[in-house]
Design a protein around this motif. Sequence first.
Motif, PDB file in Angstrom:
ATOM      1  N   THR A 166       0.853  -1.186   0.000  1.00  0.00           N
ATOM      2  CA  THR A 166       0.000   0.000   0.000  1.00  0.00           C
ATOM      3  C   THR A 166       0.885   1.231   0.000  1.00  0.00           C
ATOM      4  O   THR A 166       1.825   1.326   0.787  1.00  0.00           O
ATOM      5  CB  THR A 166      -0.929   0.002   1.231  1.00  0.00           C
ATOM      6  N   LYS A 167       0.572   2.144  -0.904  1.00  0.00           N
ATOM      7  CA  LYS A 167       1.345   3.372  -1.042  1.00  0.00           C
ATOM      8  C   LYS A 167       0.372   4.558  -1.003  1.00  0.00           C
ATOM      9  O   LYS A 167      -0.224   4.897  -2.008  1.00  0.00           O
ATOM     10  CB  LYS A 167       2.134   3.336  -2.344  1.00  0.00           C
ATOM     11  N   PRO A 168       0.206   5.161   0.179  1.00  0.00           N
ATOM     12  CA  PRO A 168      -0.780   6.232   0.323  1.00  0.00           C
ATOM     13  C   PRO A 168      -0.391   7.501  -0.416  1.00  0.00           C
ATOM     14  O   PRO A 168       0.788   7.796  -0.580  1.00  0.00           O
ATOM     15  CB  PRO A 168      -0.811   6.478   1.831  1.00  0.00           C
ATOM     16  N   ASN A 169      -1.389   8.232  -0.855  1.00  0.00           N
ATOM     17  CA  ASN A 169      -1.167   9.569  -1.400  1.00  0.00           C
ATOM     18  C   ASN A 169      -1.141  10.512  -0.198  1.00  0.00           C
ATOM     19  O   ASN A 169      -2.166  10.727   0.451  1.00  0.00           O
ATOM     20  CB  ASN A 169      -2.285   9.944  -2.375  1.00  0.00           C
ATOM     21  N   LEU A 170       0.023  11.056   0.093  1.00  0.00           N
ATOM     22  CA  LEU A 170       0.189  11.841   1.321  1.00  0.00           C
ATOM     23  C   LEU A 170      -0.575  13.156   1.295  1.00  0.00           C
ATOM     24  O   LEU A 170      -0.931  13.681   2.350  1.00  0.00           O
ATOM     25  CB  LEU A 170       1.673  12.076   1.599  1.00  0.00           C
ATOM     26  N   VAL A 171      -0.858  13.689   0.112  1.00  0.00           N
ATOM     27  CA  VAL A 171      -1.682  14.898   0.035  1.00  0.00           C
ATOM     28  C   VAL A 171      -3.074  14.593   0.590  1.00  0.00           C
ATOM     29  O   VAL A 171      -3.592  15.311   1.449  1.00  0.00           O
ATOM     30  CB  VAL A 171      -1.758  15.437  -1.415  1.00  0.00           C
ATOM     31  N   SER A 172      -3.688  13.520   0.101  1.00  0.00           N
ATOM     32  CA  SER A 172      -5.028  13.155   0.568  1.00  0.00           C
ATOM     33  C   SER A 172      -5.042  12.896   2.064  1.00  0.00           C
ATOM     34  O   SER A 172      -5.873  13.452   2.796  1.00  0.00           O
ATOM     35  CB  SER A 172      -5.535  11.905  -0.163  1.00  0.00           C
ATOM     36  N   TRP A 173      -4.134  12.056   2.534  1.00  0.00           N
ATOM     37  CA  TRP A 173      -4.164  11.655   3.947  1.00  0.00           C
ATOM     38  C   TRP A 173      -3.892  12.822   4.881  1.00  0.00           C
ATOM     39  O   TRP A 173      -4.490  12.916   5.959  1.00  0.00           O
ATOM     40  CB  TRP A 173      -3.214  10.497   4.199  1.00  0.00           C
ATOM     41  N   SER A 174      -3.005  13.748   4.488  1.00  0.00           N
ATOM     42  CA  SER A 174      -2.742  14.902   5.354  1.00  0.00           C
ATOM     43  C   SER A 174      -3.974  15.795   5.464  1.00  0.00           C
ATOM     44  O   SER A 174      -4.304  16.277   6.546  1.00  0.00           O
ATOM     45  CB  SER A 174      -1.540  15.696   4.845  1.00  0.00           C
ATOM     46  N   LEU A 175      -4.661  16.002   4.341  1.00  0.00           N
ATOM     47  CA  LEU A 175      -5.841  16.858   4.362  1.00  0.00           C
ATOM     48  C   LEU A 175      -7.015  16.182   5.055  1.00  0.00           C
ATOM     49  O   LEU A 175      -7.823  16.855   5.701  1.00  0.00           O
ATOM     50  CB  LEU A 175      -6.197  17.285   2.941  1.00  0.00           C
ATOM     51  N   TRP A 176      -7.109  14.858   4.916  1.00  0.00           N
ATOM     52  CA  TRP A 176      -8.171  14.137   5.631  1.00  0.00           C
ATOM     53  C   TRP A 176      -7.969  14.227   7.134  1.00  0.00           C
ATOM     54  O   TRP A 176      -8.915  14.118   7.904  1.00  0.00           O
ATOM     55  CB  TRP A 176      -8.230  12.682   5.204  1.00  0.00           C
ATOM     56  N   ALA A 177      -6.742  14.411   7.579  1.00  0.00           N
ATOM     57  CA  ALA A 177      -6.460  14.552   9.011  1.00  0.00           C
ATOM     58  C   ALA A 177      -6.757  15.969   9.497  1.00  0.00           C
ATOM     59  O   ALA A 177      -7.247  16.153  10.616  1.00  0.00           O
ATOM     60  CB  ALA A 177      -4.995  14.209   9.292  1.00  0.00           C
ATOM     61  N   LEU A 178      -6.490  16.941   8.661  1.00  0.00           N
ATOM     62  CA  LEU A 178      -6.525  18.333   9.085  1.00  0.00           C
ATOM     63  C   LEU A 178      -7.901  18.812   9.565  1.00  0.00           C
ATOM     64  O   LEU A 178      -8.023  19.323  10.685  1.00  0.00           O
ATOM     65  CB  LEU A 178      -6.033  19.219   7.929  1.00  0.00           C
ATOM     66  N   ALA A 179      -8.918  18.665   8.751  1.00  0.00           N
ATOM     67  CA  ALA A 179     -10.245  19.207   9.108  1.00  0.00           C
ATOM     68  C   ALA A 179     -10.811  18.598  10.397  1.00  0.00           C
ATOM     69  O   ALA A 179     -11.255  19.341  11.277  1.00  0.00           O
ATOM     70  CB  ALA A 179     -11.223  19.048   7.957  1.00  0.00           C
ATOM     71  N   PRO A 180     -10.792  17.262  10.557  1.00  0.00           N
ATOM     72  CA  PRO A 180     -11.334  16.712  11.817  1.00  0.00           C
ATOM     73  C   PRO A 180     -10.524  17.123  13.049  1.00  0.00           C
ATOM     74  O   PRO A 180     -11.091  17.303  14.120  1.00  0.00           O
ATOM     75  CB  PRO A 180     -11.282  15.195  11.618  1.00  0.00           C
ATOM     76  N   LEU A 181      -9.212  17.290  12.884  1.00  0.00           N
ATOM     77  CA  LEU A 181      -8.410  17.702  14.036  1.00  0.00           C
ATOM     78  C   LEU A 181      -8.683  19.162  14.394  1.00  0.00           C
ATOM     79  O   LEU A 181      -8.718  19.517  15.574  1.00  0.00           O
ATOM     80  CB  LEU A 181      -6.926  17.442  13.777  1.00  0.00           C
ATOM     81  N   ILE A 182      -8.908  19.999  13.382  1.00  0.00           N
ATOM     82  CA  ILE A 182      -9.323  21.382  13.652  1.00  0.00           C
ATOM     83  C   ILE A 182     -10.681  21.378  14.355  1.00  0.00           C
ATOM     84  O   ILE A 182     -10.895  22.094  15.336  1.00  0.00           O
ATOM     85  CB  ILE A 182      -9.383  22.201  12.348  1.00  0.00           C
ATOM     86  N   ALA A 183     -11.596  20.559  13.841  1.00  0.00           N
ATOM     87  CA  ALA A 183     -12.935  20.465  14.444  1.00  0.00           C
ATOM     88  C   ALA A 183     -12.862  19.946  15.877  1.00  0.00           C
ATOM     89  O   ALA A 183     -13.631  20.389  16.745  1.00  0.00           O
ATOM     90  CB  ALA A 183     -13.831  19.567  13.594  1.00  0.00           C
ATOM     91  N   THR A 184     -11.938  19.032  16.152  1.00  0.00           N
ATOM     92  CA  THR A 184     -11.755  18.526  17.511  1.00  0.00           C
ATOM     93  C   THR A 184     -11.324  19.659  18.443  1.00  0.00           C
ATOM     94  O   THR A 184     -11.863  19.803  19.545  1.00  0.00           O
ATOM     95  CB  THR A 184     -10.709  17.390  17.543  1.00  0.00           C
ATOM     96  N   GLY A 185     -10.371  20.453  17.991  1.00  0.00           N
ATOM     97  CA  GLY A 185      -9.939  21.597  18.793  1.00  0.00           C
ATOM     98  C   GLY A 185     -11.076  22.564  19.061  1.00  0.00           C
ATOM     99  O   GLY A 185     -11.245  23.048  20.183  1.00  0.00           O
ATOM    100  N   ALA A 186     -11.873  22.827  18.023  1.00  0.00           N
ATOM    101  CA  ALA A 186     -13.019  23.731  18.184  1.00  0.00           C
ATOM    102  C   ALA A 186     -14.044  23.145  19.152  1.00  0.00           C
ATOM    103  O   ALA A 186     -14.604  23.862  19.979  1.00  0.00           O
ATOM    104  CB  ALA A 186     -13.666  23.995  16.823  1.00  0.00           C
ATOM    105  N   ALA A 187     -14.283  21.831  19.053  1.00  0.00           N
ATOM    106  CA  ALA A 187     -15.249  21.177  19.940  1.00  0.00           C
ATOM    107  C   ALA A 187     -14.784  21.228  21.389  1.00  0.00           C
ATOM    108  O   ALA A 187     -15.569  21.524  22.296  1.00  0.00           O
ATOM    109  CB  ALA A 187     -15.462  19.724  19.500  1.00  0.00           C
ATOM    110  N   ILE A 188     -13.516  20.965  21.603  1.00  0.00           N
ATOM    111  CA  ILE A 188     -12.982  20.997  22.968  1.00  0.00           C
ATOM    112  C   ILE A 188     -13.079  22.416  23.538  1.00  0.00           C
ATOM    113  O   ILE A 188     -13.495  22.603  24.679  1.00  0.00           O
ATOM    114  CB  ILE A 188     -11.527  20.477  23.001  1.00  0.00           C
ATOM    115  N   SER A 189     -12.717  23.416  22.726  1.00  0.00           N
ATOM    116  CA  SER A 189     -12.741  24.788  23.232  1.00  0.00           C
ATOM    117  C   SER A 189     -14.159  25.294  23.494  1.00  0.00           C
ATOM    118  O   SER A 189     -14.348  26.189  24.310  1.00  0.00           O
ATOM    119  CB  SER A 189     -12.028  25.732  22.262  1.00  0.00           C
TER     120      SER A 189
END
Length: 165
Positions: free
Chosen positions: A35-58
């Motif tokens: 398996t050879k992931p496309n790092l552009v996709s995986w990095s962006l798939w991580a970004l939005a939910p982690l931002i949303a997690t920070g917003a939810a916690i705050s």
Amino acid sequence: MALPLGWEHWLVIVSVAISLTGCFTYLRDMLAGTTKPNLVSWSLWALAPLIATGAAISSGADVWGTVRVFISGFVPLLIFVFGLFVRQSYWKLTRFDFACGLLSLIALGAWLIADAPLLAIFLAVAADLLACIPTLRKSFTHPESETATVFLMGLISSIITIPAI
């Protein structure tokens, strides 16, 4: 004194377990070099939910809902980080990949500043779709470079939490 867990909490726990199972399968296949992931996709798939997690916690959001959002960003983050260090999982990125990534980042930026809830949802979906295009393209041209398990487990994991919402 611990509070008893309701059925919706168990759905979140099962959902997280399924997501992590899919993730570990993907990581195993990355280590094997299949398996050879496309790092552009995986990095962006991580970004939005982690931002949303920070917003939810705050904002003091429900912990159980926040856990599920966090996991939806943590799994892609793990895959991205492993992709940086596991040499046999390298996938050559093209201008097309970076163009999709840039458009996705623009949509994410607009999502962060949007003051209208419906527009924010549309922009979040657009960012996710733009992040998805490089992996979809790679999957069609080189299907042997992907492991479907992580995507199937992610779908099942998301469906399981719908009743808890």
